[in-house]
Every structure is written in C-alpha cells, then in structure tokens.
Motif scaffolding. Structure first.
Motif: not given
Length: 80
Positions: A46-71
């Motif tokens: 369960q902990e590994v599953g939660e950590l994987k979800e956190r990584i997905k969220v961090l990746e999404r935030i990173t990509v969104e911020k990069e795209n937003s800043l570039a725009k």
C-alpha cells in the motif's frame, strides 16, 4: 535537474530502499509467511502504491508548471 525532478528521484530511491529492506531484512526460516509478515507485506504494498501516486502528481505538476511558464514567456515575447 530541476527541484521537482530531484524530489521524484529521492522518492523513488526511498521507495526502492524500503522495499529492498523489507524483502531482505529478515531471514527466510520457512516458506510460509506468518500473519504478521502478511500484514507487513500488505502495508508495504500500500505504501509503494501511495508513493507511486505521489510521483505521478509531482511529475504532472512539473510538466504543467514548465508548460505554463513557457506559454507566459511566449506571450510576453509576442506583446513586443
């Protein structure tokens, strides 16, 4: 490497270390798992599953911020 990627790398490293520690920290005296071991295995999964979800969220935030800043930068360039 930006800060968000660094956080993702650290989270993955901690996740892998916790899984390896759980897997190799005890000696295999028998092939059967005790109820305590089964509960610990379930908790770790369960902990590994939660950590994987956190990584997905961090990746999404990173990509969104990069795209937003570039725009925003492109919009500022176009206004000139």
């Amino acid at each position: 490497m930006n800060p968000f990627e660094m956080v993702a790398v650290i989270v993955v490293a901690v996740m892998i270390a916790s899984v390896l520690r759980a897997k190799y920290s005890h000696r295999h005296h028998s092939l059967e798992q005790s109820p305590e071991e089964r509960a610990e295995t379930l908790r770790l999964r369960q902990e590994v599953g939660e950590l994987k979800e956190r990584i997905k969220v961090l990746e999404r935030i990173t990509v969104e911020k990069e795209n937003s800043l570039a725009k925003q930068i492109e919009e500022l360039r176009d206004d000139r």
